[in-house]
Design a protein around this motif. Structure first.
Motif, PDB file in Angstrom:
ATOM      1  N   SER A   2     -32.201  -2.991  26.271  1.00  0.00           N
ATOM      2  CA  SER A   2     -31.842  -3.497  24.949  1.00  0.00           C
ATOM      3  C   SER A   2     -32.857  -3.012  23.920  1.00  0.00           C
ATOM      4  O   SER A   2     -32.523  -2.819  22.765  1.00  0.00           O
ATOM      5  CB  SER A   2     -31.778  -5.023  24.967  1.00  0.00           C
ATOM      6  OG  SER A   2     -33.030  -5.557  25.332  1.00  0.00           O
ATOM      7  N   GLY A   3     -34.113  -2.796  24.371  1.00  0.00           N
ATOM      8  CA  GLY A   3     -35.136  -2.208  23.507  1.00  0.00           C
ATOM      9  C   GLY A   3     -35.308  -2.905  22.183  1.00  0.00           C
ATOM     10  O   GLY A   3     -35.095  -2.326  21.125  1.00  0.00           O
ATOM     11  N   SER A   4     -35.681  -4.189  22.228  1.00  0.00           N
ATOM     12  CA  SER A   4     -35.821  -4.928  20.980  1.00  0.00           C
ATOM     13  C   SER A   4     -37.210  -4.736  20.393  1.00  0.00           C
ATOM     14  O   SER A   4     -38.178  -5.263  20.906  1.00  0.00           O
ATOM     15  CB  SER A   4     -35.549  -6.408  21.232  1.00  0.00           C
ATOM     16  OG  SER A   4     -36.217  -6.824  22.394  1.00  0.00           O
ATOM     17  N   ILE A  28     -47.312  -5.144  17.887  1.00  0.00           N
ATOM     18  CA  ILE A  28     -45.876  -4.913  17.751  1.00  0.00           C
ATOM     19  C   ILE A  28     -45.137  -5.991  18.534  1.00  0.00           C
ATOM     20  O   ILE A  28     -45.537  -6.340  19.646  1.00  0.00           O
ATOM     21  CB  ILE A  28     -45.469  -3.491  18.220  1.00  0.00           C
ATOM     22  CG1 ILE A  28     -43.978  -3.253  17.949  1.00  0.00           C
ATOM     23  CG2 ILE A  28     -45.827  -3.253  19.679  1.00  0.00           C
ATOM     24  CD1 ILE A  28     -43.579  -1.789  18.011  1.00  0.00           C
ATOM     25  N   GLU A  29     -44.109  -6.549  17.902  1.00  0.00           N
ATOM     26  CA  GLU A  29     -43.325  -7.587  18.581  1.00  0.00           C
ATOM     27  C   GLU A  29     -42.420  -6.925  19.613  1.00  0.00           C
ATOM     28  O   GLU A  29     -41.624  -6.046  19.264  1.00  0.00           O
ATOM     29  CB  GLU A  29     -42.468  -8.352  17.572  1.00  0.00           C
ATOM     30  CG  GLU A  29     -43.275  -9.285  16.690  1.00  0.00           C
ATOM     31  CD  GLU A  29     -42.456  -9.825  15.549  1.00  0.00           C
ATOM     32  OE1 GLU A  29     -41.275 -10.159  15.786  1.00  0.00           O
ATOM     33  OE2 GLU A  29     -42.988  -9.887  14.433  1.00  0.00           O
ATOM     34  N   HIS A  30     -42.601  -7.321  20.853  1.00  0.00           N
ATOM     35  CA  HIS A  30     -41.769  -6.757  21.923  1.00  0.00           C
ATOM     36  C   HIS A  30     -41.862  -7.670  23.134  1.00  0.00           C
ATOM     37  O   HIS A  30     -42.953  -8.127  23.474  1.00  0.00           O
ATOM     38  CB  HIS A  30     -42.240  -5.342  22.285  1.00  0.00           C
ATOM     39  CG  HIS A  30     -41.229  -4.594  23.106  1.00  0.00           C
ATOM     40  ND1 HIS A  30     -41.094  -4.817  24.462  1.00  0.00           N
ATOM     41  CD2 HIS A  30     -40.308  -3.678  22.769  1.00  0.00           C
ATOM     42  CE1 HIS A  30     -40.116  -4.037  24.907  1.00  0.00           C
ATOM     43  NE2 HIS A  30     -39.631  -3.338  23.900  1.00  0.00           N
ATOM     44  N   THR A  72     -46.805  -9.597  26.323  1.00  0.00           N
ATOM     45  CA  THR A  72     -45.749  -9.608  25.317  1.00  0.00           C
ATOM     46  C   THR A  72     -46.404  -9.375  23.944  1.00  0.00           C
ATOM     47  O   THR A  72     -47.519  -9.828  23.714  1.00  0.00           O
ATOM     48  CB  THR A  72     -45.080 -11.007  25.349  1.00  0.00           C
ATOM     49  OG1 THR A  72     -44.544 -11.204  26.645  1.00  0.00           O
ATOM     50  CG2 THR A  72     -43.987 -11.130  24.319  1.00  0.00           C
ATOM     51  N   ASN A  73     -45.707  -8.696  23.050  1.00  0.00           N
ATOM     52  CA  ASN A  73     -46.244  -8.374  21.718  1.00  0.00           C
ATOM     53  C   ASN A  73     -47.591  -7.663  21.831  1.00  0.00           C
ATOM     54  O   ASN A  73     -48.632  -8.192  21.445  1.00  0.00           O
ATOM     55  CB  ASN A  73     -46.378  -9.636  20.846  1.00  0.00           C
ATOM     56  CG  ASN A  73     -45.069 -10.383  20.710  1.00  0.00           C
ATOM     57  OD1 ASN A  73     -43.999  -9.780  20.784  1.00  0.00           O
ATOM     58  ND2 ASN A  73     -45.141 -11.679  20.533  1.00  0.00           N
TER      59      ASN A  73
END
Lengths: 109, 142
Positions: A2-4, A28-30, A72-73
């Protein structure tokens, strides 16, 4: 895949003196899903940023290969040494080849 | 008596066997990054909290004593977990464009464990340091 990607956030000074250590902070939010996590009895599919490349005036200054133990992030702090006004480019890439890009300009005098 | 001894033996061997398997996985992960070169202690620091409340976001900083010049610089810093499902955390490729041989990031730890940092230098040497981090709530890896 989905690569958000969220919006990258860069904290860098606008100006610096030649040769001084310039602190750069990036986030980076991920979700950084490893594919190992279960939610409601189902495996959450892998969705992972595996690379950050930082260039100064087109030249690679720092590369990060991110693996499962990165949070995360993803958040990274490092110090650049600049001898002239510089364009800094940040590119994050996920395992599906999608990327997010950010830039910063630091005036050196 | 014999049964009790056998039980005690199995209780001591079980965690030991697991620890050995993890050591082997760690050493394999390190070799995959730096090859067969031996690592020295000293000249490298791994700063991390002694106790991390949230294993999902543990701040760590690795700094290496190096002028970070074209002649003498750190070329890579690798971070490894010893008790996560997989040992890899990140590898950083450094250049003399950096002012310091230092990188800060946030890592996830499934449970309290030792974290290992390995640095490679332009003269071909490698340095290694580790730090034990206790974790109150494990990072959601599985």
């Amino acid at each position: 895949m989905s690569g958000s990607f969220g919006t990258p956030r860069i904290r860098a000074p606008r100006t610096a003196r030649p040769g001084e250590a310039v602190e750069i902070r990036t986030l980076i939010e991920h979700p950084m899903e490893t594919g190992l996590r279960q939610e409601g009895g189902r495996t959450v599919p892998r969705d992972f940023l595996n690379r950050l490349v930082v260039r100064v005036n087109g030249e690679v200054a720092l590369e990060a290969e991110l693996r499962n133990g990165t949070s995360t992030n993803p958040y990274h702090v490092f110090f650049l040494k600049l001898d002239r006004t510089s364009e800094i480019e940040f590119v994050w890439t996920d395992e599906g080849g999608r990327f997010a890009r950010a830039t910063a300009r630091i005036a050196v005098a | 008596m014999r049964r009790r001894a056998a039980l005690a033996l199995s209780l001591t061997l079980l965690p030991l066997g697991t620890a050995r398997a993890q050591d082997a996985t760690l050493e394999e992960a390190i070799r995959a990054q730096i090859g067969d070169r031996t690592t020295q202690e000293g000249g490298i620091a791994l700063r991390a909290p002694v106790v991390a409340e949230n294993g999902g976001q543990v701040p760590v900083t690795v700094s290496v004593d190096s002028p970070q010049t074209a002649e003498s610089h750190v070329t890579a810093i690798h971070l490894f977990a010893t008790r996560n499902p997989t040992p890899g955390i990140a590898s950083f490729r450094l250049t003399p464009l950096l002012a310091r041989a230092e990188v800060q990031t946030r890592i996830r730890l499934a449970e309290g464990q030792v974290v290992v940092a390995v640095a490679q230098l332009s003269d071909g040497t490698a340095r290694r340091v580790s730090a034990e981090i206790r974790v109150t709530t494990g990072g959601c890896l599985s």
